[in-house]
Design a protein around this motif. Structure first.
Motif, PDB file in Angstrom:
ATOM      1  N   PRO A 150       0.829  -1.210   0.000  1.00 19.04           N
ATOM      2  CA  PRO A 150       0.000   0.000   0.000  1.00 19.04           C
ATOM      3  C   PRO A 150       0.865   1.262   0.000  1.00 19.04           C
ATOM      4  O   PRO A 150       1.953   1.287   0.550  1.00 19.04           O
ATOM      5  N   ARG A 151       0.372   2.288  -0.629  1.00 19.21           N
ATOM      6  CA  ARG A 151       1.031   3.598  -0.657  1.00 19.21           C
ATOM      7  C   ARG A 151       0.232   4.546   0.216  1.00 19.21           C
ATOM      8  O   ARG A 151      -1.001   4.469   0.263  1.00 19.21           O
ATOM      9  N   HIS A 152       0.923   5.431   0.871  1.00 19.20           N
ATOM     10  CA  HIS A 152       0.244   6.422   1.697  1.00 19.20           C
ATOM     11  C   HIS A 152      -0.539   7.362   0.778  1.00 19.20           C
ATOM     12  O   HIS A 152      -0.005   7.872  -0.221  1.00 19.20           O
ATOM     13  N   THR A 153      -1.784   7.613   1.111  1.00 17.32           N
ATOM     14  CA  THR A 153      -2.633   8.408   0.225  1.00 17.32           C
ATOM     15  C   THR A 153      -2.211   9.871   0.159  1.00 17.32           C
ATOM     16  O   THR A 153      -2.459  10.552  -0.829  1.00 17.32           O
ATOM     17  N   GLY A 154      -1.558  10.367   1.200  1.00 21.85           N
ATOM     18  CA  GLY A 154      -1.151  11.771   1.214  1.00 21.85           C
ATOM     19  C   GLY A 154       0.238  12.013   0.648  1.00 21.85           C
ATOM     20  O   GLY A 154       0.708  13.151   0.637  1.00 21.85           O
ATOM     21  N   SER A 155       0.897  10.969   0.164  1.00 26.54           N
ATOM     22  CA  SER A 155       2.265  11.144  -0.333  1.00 26.54           C
ATOM     23  C   SER A 155       2.249  11.613  -1.784  1.00 26.54           C
ATOM     24  O   SER A 155       1.272  11.458  -2.500  1.00 26.54           O
ATOM     25  N   SER A 156       3.369  12.187  -2.183  1.00 28.45           N
ATOM     26  CA  SER A 156       3.498  12.622  -3.573  1.00 28.45           C
ATOM     27  C   SER A 156       4.857  12.178  -4.096  1.00 28.45           C
ATOM     28  O   SER A 156       5.785  11.917  -3.324  1.00 28.45           O
ATOM     29  N   ARG A 160       8.648  12.194  -2.212  1.00 29.41           N
ATOM     30  CA  ARG A 160       9.416  10.945  -2.122  1.00 29.41           C
ATOM     31  C   ARG A 160      10.810  11.149  -2.707  1.00 29.41           C
ATOM     32  O   ARG A 160      11.808  10.715  -2.131  1.00 29.41           O
ATOM     33  N   GLU A 161      10.930  11.822  -3.842  1.00 34.64           N
ATOM     34  CA  GLU A 161      12.222  12.086  -4.456  1.00 34.64           C
ATOM     35  C   GLU A 161      13.069  13.024  -3.602  1.00 34.64           C
ATOM     36  O   GLU A 161      14.275  12.846  -3.479  1.00 34.64           O
ATOM     37  N   ALA A 162      12.430  14.018  -2.980  1.00 36.64           N
ATOM     38  CA  ALA A 162      13.152  14.941  -2.100  1.00 36.64           C
ATOM     39  C   ALA A 162      13.725  14.188  -0.901  1.00 36.64           C
ATOM     40  O   ALA A 162      14.851  14.444  -0.462  1.00 36.64           O
ATOM     41  N   PHE A 163      12.958  13.242  -0.374  1.00 37.42           N
ATOM     42  CA  PHE A 163      13.433  12.441   0.760  1.00 37.42           C
ATOM     43  C   PHE A 163      14.633  11.601   0.339  1.00 37.42           C
ATOM     44  O   PHE A 163      15.635  11.527   1.051  1.00 37.42           O
ATOM     45  N   LYS A 164      14.560  10.980  -0.835  1.00 35.70           N
ATOM     46  CA  LYS A 164      15.656  10.142  -1.314  1.00 35.70           C
ATOM     47  C   LYS A 164      16.923  10.966  -1.519  1.00 35.70           C
ATOM     48  O   LYS A 164      18.012  10.551  -1.134  1.00 35.70           O
ATOM     49  N   THR A 165      16.812  12.142  -2.123  1.00 36.50           N
ATOM     50  CA  THR A 165      18.000  12.959  -2.385  1.00 36.50           C
ATOM     51  C   THR A 165      18.569  13.539  -1.107  1.00 36.50           C
ATOM     52  O   THR A 165      19.784  13.740  -0.979  1.00 36.50           O
ATOM     53  N   LYS A 166      17.714  13.774  -0.118  1.00 43.59           N
ATOM     54  CA  LYS A 166      18.185  14.343   1.160  1.00 43.59           C
ATOM     55  C   LYS A 166      19.027  13.343   1.937  1.00 43.59           C
ATOM     56  O   LYS A 166      20.048  13.679   2.520  1.00 43.59           O
ATOM     57  N   PHE A 167      18.622  12.073   1.928  1.00 43.94           N
ATOM     58  CA  PHE A 167      19.297  11.076   2.746  1.00 43.94           C
ATOM     59  C   PHE A 167      20.213  10.136   1.983  1.00 43.94           C
ATOM     60  O   PHE A 167      21.026   9.434   2.560  1.00 43.94           O
ATOM     61  N   TYR A 168      20.071  10.064   0.684  1.00 41.73           N
ATOM     62  CA  TYR A 168      20.860   9.101  -0.094  1.00 41.73           C
ATOM     63  C   TYR A 168      21.751   9.781  -1.131  1.00 41.73           C
ATOM     64  O   TYR A 168      21.941   9.267  -2.218  1.00 41.73           O
ATOM     65  N   THR A 169      22.289  10.926  -0.859  1.00 42.71           N
ATOM     66  CA  THR A 169      23.195  11.594  -1.804  1.00 42.71           C
ATOM     67  C   THR A 169      24.609  11.108  -1.596  1.00 42.71           C
ATOM     68  O   THR A 169      24.995  10.693  -0.501  1.00 42.71           O
ATOM     69  N   ASP A 170      25.368  11.163  -2.644  1.00 40.89           N
ATOM     70  CA  ASP A 170      26.772  10.764  -2.547  1.00 40.89           C
ATOM     71  C   ASP A 170      27.570  11.924  -1.945  1.00 40.89           C
ATOM     72  O   ASP A 170      27.771  12.942  -2.571  1.00 40.89           O
ATOM     73  N   SER A 171      27.945  11.782  -0.713  1.00 44.13           N
ATOM     74  CA  SER A 171      28.710  12.854  -0.050  1.00 44.13           C
ATOM     75  C   SER A 171      30.205  12.540  -0.019  1.00 44.13           C
ATOM     76  O   SER A 171      30.977  13.271   0.548  1.00 44.13           O
ATOM     77  N   ASP A 172      30.642  11.457  -0.611  1.00 44.68           N
ATOM     78  CA  ASP A 172      32.070  11.152  -0.564  1.00 44.68           C
ATOM     79  C   ASP A 172      32.801  11.778  -1.677  1.00 44.68           C
ATOM     80  O   ASP A 172      32.737  12.037  -2.697  1.00 44.68           O
TER      81      ASP A 172
END
Length: 172
Positions: A150-156, A160-172
């Motif tokens: 199931p997907r959260h009905t209030g998500s966009s 979701r992409e902003a969350f991924k780029t915030k926490f999963y960016t290559d910082s090395d």
């Protein structure tokens, strides 16, 4: 012989050894228990001792004696072994056809769910079946009940992409 608790006369047409032979030979717990009860009564054991050993209720003992009087030694058998149950809804050939259809479609990338198979069975075989039976056929064919997460009905997608780029960016 009149048994006090049973308030009935037990007429034995067999000797205690006949009951003990059934007791030793049988693999059915119900038949063994009935044979033990009648063997002990036929041997003349005190009624209280027989009820303590067999843990029979008075009603169960009466039913056992009544069955013995009506059917003889055959009355000791557990009649549930003769019950074959209800006939299957679909024949073996129809079930094999379902499995073949599911596997052929799976090889082509077509997935089936219970509701789709339920409608197909009604259309192809003209038989009304319960939806739960359809899931048994899916399972028998080697398929499991699967649903999308199931997907959260209030998500966009942007959030979701902003969350991924915030926490999963290559910082090395």
């Amino acid at each position: 012989m009149t048994v006090k608790k049973l308030y009935m006369t037990v007429q034995f047409s067999h000797v205690p050894q006949d009951f003990w032979d059934i007791y030793r030979r049988s693999t059915c717990a119900v038949e063994r228990r009935r044979a033990q009860f009648l063997a002990l009564i036929a041997e003349g054991k005190p009624e209280s001792e027989v009820f303590d050993l067999t843990k029979y209720s008075v009603n169960a003992a009466r039913r056992t004696v009544r069955r013995y009087h009506e059917l003889g030694l055959a009355g000791l058998r557990d009649a549930r072994h003769d019950n074959q149950g209800a006939p299957t809804v679909l024949t073996a050939a129809e079930q094999q056809r379902i499995a073949a259809q599911l596997h052929d479609d799976f090889a082509q990338g077509i997935l089936w769910d219970g509701k789709k198979l339920h409608e197909w069975v009604q259309r192809e075989f003209g038989k009304e079946v319960h939806l739960a039976r359809v899931y048994e056929w899916l399972d028998a064919a080697g398929f499991s009940k699967q649903k999308l997460r199931p997907r959260h009905t209030g998500s966009s997608d942007e959030a979701r992409e902003a969350f991924k780029t915030k926490f999963y960016t290559d910082s090395d």
